[in-house]
Design an enzyme around this catalytic site. Sequence first.
Site, PDB file in Angstrom:
ATOM      1  CB  THR A  88     -35.137 -11.716 -46.961  1.00 44.83           C
ATOM      2  OG1 THR A  88     -33.969 -11.982 -46.185  1.00 44.83           O
ATOM      3  CG2 THR A  88     -34.933 -10.443 -47.757  1.00 44.83           C
ATOM      4  CE  LYS A 163     -31.137  -9.954 -46.583  1.00 46.23           C
ATOM      5  NZ  LYS A 163     -30.101 -10.863 -46.223  1.00 46.23           N
ATOM      6  CE  LYS A 238     -37.004 -13.518 -50.445  1.00 45.32           C
ATOM      7  NZ  LYS A 238     -37.044 -14.391 -49.282  1.00 45.32           N
TER       8      LYS A 238
HETATM    9  P1  NAD Z   1     -35.441 -22.470 -47.201  1.00 47.27           P
HETATM   10  O1  NAD Z   1     -36.320 -22.542 -48.402  1.00 47.27           O
HETATM   11  O2  NAD Z   1     -34.301 -23.418 -47.053  1.00 47.27           O
HETATM   12  O3  NAD Z   1     -36.332 -22.573 -45.861  1.00 47.27           O
HETATM   13  C1  NAD Z   1     -37.648 -22.129 -45.751  1.00 47.27           C
HETATM   14  C2  NAD Z   1     -38.410 -23.216 -45.021  1.00 47.27           C
HETATM   15  O4  NAD Z   1     -39.751 -22.785 -44.785  1.00 47.27           O
HETATM   16  C3  NAD Z   1     -38.511 -24.524 -45.839  1.00 47.27           C
HETATM   17  O5  NAD Z   1     -37.920 -25.587 -45.100  1.00 47.27           O
HETATM   18  C4  NAD Z   1     -40.013 -24.731 -46.032  1.00 47.27           C
HETATM   19  O6  NAD Z   1     -40.425 -26.085 -45.993  1.00 47.27           O
HETATM   20  C5  NAD Z   1     -40.568 -23.945 -44.849  1.00 47.27           C
HETATM   21  N1  NAD Z   1     -41.962 -23.546 -45.009  1.00 47.27           N
HETATM   22  C6  NAD Z   1     -42.558 -23.007 -46.103  1.00 47.27           C
HETATM   23  N2  NAD Z   1     -43.860 -22.784 -45.859  1.00 47.27           N
HETATM   24  C7  NAD Z   1     -44.089 -23.168 -44.584  1.00 47.27           C
HETATM   25  C8  NAD Z   1     -45.238 -23.189 -43.754  1.00 47.27           C
HETATM   26  N3  NAD Z   1     -46.416 -22.748 -44.192  1.00 47.27           N
HETATM   27  N4  NAD Z   1     -45.114 -23.662 -42.493  1.00 47.27           N
HETATM   28  C9  NAD Z   1     -43.921 -24.126 -42.046  1.00 47.27           C
HETATM   29  N5  NAD Z   1     -42.802 -24.144 -42.784  1.00 47.27           N
HETATM   30  C10 NAD Z   1     -42.876 -23.669 -44.046  1.00 47.27           C
HETATM   31  O7  NAD Z   1     -34.919 -20.955 -47.157  1.00 47.27           O
HETATM   32  P2  NAD Z   1     -33.690 -20.391 -46.305  1.00 47.27           P
HETATM   33  O8  NAD Z   1     -32.474 -20.382 -47.154  1.00 47.27           O
HETATM   34  O9  NAD Z   1     -33.676 -21.052 -44.969  1.00 47.27           O
HETATM   35  O10 NAD Z   1     -34.123 -18.861 -46.170  1.00 47.27           O
HETATM   36  C11 NAD Z   1     -35.148 -18.483 -45.277  1.00 47.27           C
HETATM   37  C12 NAD Z   1     -35.293 -16.976 -45.349  1.00 47.27           C
HETATM   38  O11 NAD Z   1     -34.030 -16.371 -45.020  1.00 47.27           O
HETATM   39  C13 NAD Z   1     -35.660 -16.453 -46.743  1.00 47.27           C
HETATM   40  O12 NAD Z   1     -36.569 -15.395 -46.601  1.00 47.27           O
HETATM   41  C14 NAD Z   1     -34.332 -16.000 -47.318  1.00 47.27           C
HETATM   42  O13 NAD Z   1     -34.486 -14.963 -48.268  1.00 47.27           O
HETATM   43  C15 NAD Z   1     -33.621 -15.509 -46.065  1.00 47.27           C
HETATM   44  N6  NAD Z   1     -32.158 -15.560 -46.145  1.00 47.27           N
HETATM   45  C16 NAD Z   1     -31.514 -16.664 -46.626  1.00 47.27           C
HETATM   46  C17 NAD Z   1     -30.132 -16.673 -46.679  1.00 47.27           C
HETATM   47  C18 NAD Z   1     -29.382 -17.885 -47.211  1.00 47.27           C
HETATM   48  O14 NAD Z   1     -28.160 -17.764 -47.436  1.00 47.27           O
HETATM   49  N7  NAD Z   1     -30.020 -19.019 -47.403  1.00 47.27           N
HETATM   50  C19 NAD Z   1     -29.387 -15.554 -46.238  1.00 47.27           C
HETATM   51  C20 NAD Z   1     -30.067 -14.468 -45.703  1.00 47.27           C
HETATM   52  C21 NAD Z   1     -31.454 -14.477 -45.670  1.00 47.27           C
END
Ligand code: NAD
Length: 293
Positions: A88, A163, A238
């Site tokens: 997102t 979204k 966010k």
């Molecule tokens: P998260 O922080 O658990 O996962 C993100 C991952 O990206 C982390 O494991 C981090 O180490 C990795 N990362 C960061 N920089 C990196 C790089 N340069 N190279 C490789 N890996 C890297 O977040 P999440 O909850 O998995 O959410 C991911 C996305 O999905 C976000 O944009 C969030 O807004 C969206 N989202 C999350 C949810 C939810 O319920 N968690 C729901 C809908 C949408």
Amino acid sequence: MMRIGFVGLGNMGFPMARNLAAAGLDVVGFDIATGVPGGVKQGEDVRMTSKGRDIVVTMLPDGDVVRAVAAEIIPIMKRGSVLLDCSTIDVESARAVANDSGSAGIHFVDAPVSGGIAGADAGTLTFMAGGTSVAYEMVRPIFEIMGQRSVHCGDSGSGQTAKMCNNMIFGVTLIGTCEAFVLADRLGLDRQKLFDVVSTSSGYSWTMNAYCPAPGVGPVSPADNDYRPGFSAELMLKDLRLSQRAAEQVDADTQLGRLATDLFERFVDMEDGLGKDCTAMLPRLETRKRDQC
Ligand code: NAD
């Protein structure tokens, strides 16, 4: 067999990559902080994870990280392949990465998701996709593995637009629903009775009917689990911030969206909302008086 690269194996990416591998696809994954799920091959770095792949999926925290990763991988991705960003992020970043991809002969689809960690785990996410029809058709088979529904919303950035509009409605409706429970409490109306009426009347909404902020009322929700997320207050903040940033850019009057953003900002940044589900807005409001700052 379709060859997938997957960058970003956090709460969401980890189960999504696992589901792709479980469906028999050839998946290589990489994350700077976590390992890969069973069935997924460990990539060396983001570049080696993306090289020669038919589709590279990114599931990353925000627009800056997506731009940085895209800048690294676009030059080495296979021409004609697809960069599919499911994070997102802001519409501007999605459009910028779409432009850079297009210049390098790579398709780009922005496809943020709804359904949360439970949906990622169960493979029941909804994808809101922006990009060309050709690119959408190329990634549709993997939407069908990771989710149960995808909507092609239009050109690049339109997935992110859908979204943030959805979540702006969610934020505003959630606060309204919490306020109604507090008002009903103070007037002596039983919460279950309020639910019975509202869930079948004009006040019904997803948050009242399916994600009720009151414990013990409606289907099981994070309220029944001590407000553990679920959809955290910080993720709500966010998404609300993204909506207000976009509203400023296009000069849209979104006063309730702004108020919801201010409220969640206070809750997460200055009070005790961090780490709680967004529906913890209800116990927050329960402790407050009218016009309290
Ligand atoms: P998260 O922080 O658990 O996962 C993100 C991952 O990206 C982390 O494991 C981090 O180490 C990795 N990362 C960061 N920089 C990196 C790089 N340069 N190279 C490789 N890996 C890297 O977040 P999440 O909850 O998995 O959410 C991911 C996305 O999905 C976000 O944009 C969030 O807004 C969206 N989202 C999350 C949810 C939810 O319920 N968690 C729901 C809908 C949408």
